[in-house]
Design an enzyme around this catalytic site. Structure first.
Site, mmCIF file in Angstrom:
data_model
loop_
_atom_site.group_PDB
_atom_site.id
_atom_site.type_symbol
_atom_site.label_atom_id
_atom_site.label_comp_id
_atom_site.label_asym_id
_atom_site.label_seq_id
_atom_site.Cartn_x
_atom_site.Cartn_y
_atom_site.Cartn_z
ATOM 1 N N TYR A 1 -8.512 -3.643 -3.486
ATOM 2 C CA TYR A 1 -9.089 -2.792 -2.310
ATOM 3 C C TYR A 1 -8.578 -1.501 -2.753
ATOM 4 O O TYR A 1 -7.372 -1.249 -3.088
ATOM 5 C CB TYR A 1 -8.492 -3.480 -1.077
ATOM 6 C CG TYR A 1 -8.878 -2.564 0.074
ATOM 7 C CD1 TYR A 1 -10.033 -2.616 0.545
ATOM 8 C CD2 TYR A 1 -7.922 -1.504 0.527
ATOM 9 C CE1 TYR A 1 -10.485 -1.924 1.695
ATOM 10 C CE2 TYR A 1 -8.279 -0.733 1.747
ATOM 11 C CZ TYR A 1 -9.596 -1.084 2.154
ATOM 12 O OH TYR A 1 -9.816 -0.151 3.304
ATOM 13 N N ASP B 1 -3.354 2.382 -8.633
ATOM 14 C CA ASP B 1 -3.387 2.702 -7.125
ATOM 15 C C ASP B 1 -1.991 2.081 -6.560
ATOM 16 O O ASP B 1 -1.841 0.966 -6.367
ATOM 17 C CB ASP B 1 -4.683 1.706 -6.778
ATOM 18 C CG ASP B 1 -4.548 1.897 -5.081
ATOM 19 O OD1 ASP B 1 -3.899 2.459 -4.557
ATOM 20 O OD2 ASP B 1 -5.764 1.616 -4.689
ATOM 21 N N LYS C 1 -1.025 7.100 2.632
ATOM 22 C CA LYS C 1 -0.304 6.429 3.412
ATOM 23 C C LYS C 1 0.910 7.176 3.973
ATOM 24 O O LYS C 1 0.860 8.213 4.446
ATOM 25 C CB LYS C 1 0.031 4.901 3.229
ATOM 26 C CG LYS C 1 -1.225 4.076 3.183
ATOM 27 C CD LYS C 1 -0.791 2.691 3.105
ATOM 28 C CE LYS C 1 -2.332 1.697 2.907
ATOM 29 N NZ LYS C 1 -2.950 1.437 4.257
HETATM 30 C C1 LIG Z 1 -4.233 -0.272 -2.476
HETATM 31 C C2 LIG Z 1 -4.934 0.620 -1.453
HETATM 32 N N1 LIG Z 1 -5.646 1.678 -1.870
HETATM 33 C C3 LIG Z 1 -6.242 2.569 -1.118
HETATM 34 C C4 LIG Z 1 -6.250 2.311 0.103
HETATM 35 C C5 LIG Z 1 -7.168 3.321 1.082
HETATM 36 O O1 LIG Z 1 -6.232 4.090 1.740
HETATM 37 P P1 LIG Z 1 -6.803 4.718 2.992
HETATM 38 O O2 LIG Z 1 -6.903 3.792 4.341
HETATM 39 O O3 LIG Z 1 -5.713 5.666 3.474
HETATM 40 O O4 LIG Z 1 -8.005 5.245 2.777
HETATM 41 C C6 LIG Z 1 -5.634 1.318 0.765
HETATM 42 C C7 LIG Z 1 -5.560 1.028 2.218
HETATM 43 O O5 LIG Z 1 -5.072 0.163 2.722
HETATM 44 C C8 LIG Z 1 -4.881 0.409 0.121
HETATM 45 O O6 LIG Z 1 -4.237 -0.581 0.279
#
Ligand SMILES: Cc1ncc(COP(=O)(O)O)c(C=O)c1O
Length: 440
Positions: free
Chosen positions: A156, A255, A282
């Site tokens: 994700y 990520d 975040k």
């Molecule tokens: C690993 C990861 N990458 C990207 C995101 C996306 O972040 P945002 O919700 O700020 O778009 C999340 C969100 O939970 C995440 O857990």
């Protein structure tokens, strides 16, 4: 009583206890599909509507108080109220809500982030983790002139880069793989040319990379699957993947939007891995919408406006003063190395205690994760998994503990050790009380 009847009973009691939330939901669904604007926080059959938060507590419109073990899906690491952040934000607001210009605030935050993540030799800000990942992937494709993006099953990377289908039961152990609620719904995914590889399977991933060696421009991976179930990436797998990316000339993107809080320099520092690009988000915005991507100088300098042919990257709120000041204040004063270590160690102990109890009860549950980010899984077969999770979720709510309906358990700085101890006791009690149920 059967498990399913117990879930029905718990749900009925939830509905009866929350008439004002239901009323709010009815009003909300007039304007918002499904009554909300963020699918991950929806609760079946309707969500609780929260009117206030303080410390680690949430107060709903029906007057119930919950200790929050979701922590806004890891971003709410500061708790609901934090005086240090509040004071910094008020000062920032007094100096101008929006300035629309370069400010000293953004370079202060950028420098603090670089100090933590030496892999980010240069970085750029965005407004969410999703946006940071979209930018990182697109940057990688532009830099390499290639077309394919390797992602991983269960991965994700944001609202538009979502939950790549889990094909194999091998993330940890066969029985652990969720019949994930998310996989039952459609997801929106930006149509890059994807190669979906199995997480934690280096041999299969290597074959896929070698078969596409000249067309893979980006390999993006979470060092722990977050929304995919808090499944830690194996160190050998992640290091091997780093090397494979180098071998074929693809840009390796880590990520760390969630995992950056697992240690002072994120999981990359713990594992000794240097990505070509890294994304964060975040909590680094100090409670405001935030994302950032950065990495190797030779890649990131394409955004240097002084260079001929520089790539343009806009974003009205990329350097919003409140976000920049809140983020920098959080990094300097709250997300310190000892504070992160302490929180993650509480999380490790919590997971160990709960799993030891599950084992001694032979309960069909397990908690996976790292440090302060964890996930409760039910190991019953098929649809009983969801029923098993729902029952724990509803019964914890009755006891004043809030976890994500899908099982995420994430800690925050406003919690005390006794809050966590109380939570562990409640989880074990709830699961012990289920022992007389017929698993049907
Ligand atoms: C690993 C990861 N990458 C990207 C995101 C996306 O972040 P945002 O919700 O700020 O778009 C999340 C969100 O939970 C995440 O857990």
């Amino acid at each position: 009583m059967s498990l399913r009847s117990a879930v029905d009973e718990a749900r009925t009691s939830y509905v009866a206890r929350n008439p004002k939330s239901l009323e709010c939901f009815r009003r909300a669904e007039e304007s918002l599909p499904g009554g909300g604007t963020r699918s991950s926080i929806f609760i079946h059959p309707f969500p609780l509507f929260i009117s206030k938060g303080e410390g680690t507590s949430l107060l709903d419109v029906d007057g119930h108080e919950y200790l929050d073990f979701v922590s806004d899906f890891t971003s709410g690491i500061y708790g609901k109220t934090n005086k240090v952040l509040r004071d910094a934000i008020v000062t920032a607001l007094d100096n101008g809500i929006q300035l629309g210009a370069h400010t000293p605030f953004e370079s202060r935050l950028a420098s603090l982030i670089r100090h933590r993540f030496p892999s980010m030799e240069l970085l750029r800000f965005a407004n969410s983790g999703t946006e940071a990942n979209l930018l990182a992937i697109t940057t990688a494709l532009k830099f390499t002139g290639r077309t394919k993006v390797m992602v991983f099953e269960g991965g994700y990377h944001g609202s538009l880069l979502s939950h790549f289908e889990v094909k194999k039961d091998q993330l940890v152990e066969a029985e652990l793989v969720e019949e994930d609620r998310k996989n039952e719904v459609n997801v929106l995914t930006v149509p890059f040319d994807y190669l979906v590889a199995p997480y934690n399977d280096l041999a299969a991933t290597k074959s896929l990379i070698q078969a596409n060696a000249t067309s893979i421009g980006a390999i993006i991976i979470e060092p722990m699957l977050g929304a995919g179930g808090c499944i830690p990436g194996d160190a050998t797998f992640l290091r091997g993947l780093r090397q494979l990316a180098t071998d074929v000339g693809a840009v390796f993107i880590l990520d760390e939007v969630q995992t950056a809080r697992l240690g002072f320099g994120g999981r990359q520092k713990t594992l000794g891995i240097t990505p070509d690009l890294c994304t964060i988000g975040k909590f680094f915005g100090g409670g405001f919408a935030f994302g950032a991507f950065g990495g190797k100088l030779e890649i990131m300098q394409m955004f240097d406006s002084r260079r001929p042919g520089a790539v343009s990257h806009g974003g009205t709120f990329n350097n919003s003063p409140c976000t920049m000041v809140a983020g920098a204040t959080a990094l300097e004063q709250i997300l310190t190395e000892p504070a992160l270590e302490a929180l993650n160690s509480i999380g490790d102990d919590m997971r160990d205690s709960i799993n030891a109890a599950f084992k001694s009860l032979s309960a069909p549950y397990i908690v996976t994760g790292l440090g302060s980010i964890n996930q409760l899984h039910c190991t019953l077969p098929g649809k009983l998994k969801t029923a098993g999770l729902d029952l724990v979720f509803f019964r914890l709510l009755e006891r004043g503990y809030w976890i994500a309906q899908r099982g995420l358990i994430s800690l925050n700085f406003a919690m005390s050790q006794s809050d966590v101890d109380g939570f562990v006791t409640a989880v074990i009690k709830v699961v012990r009380e289920m022992q007389d149920l017929v698993m049907d």
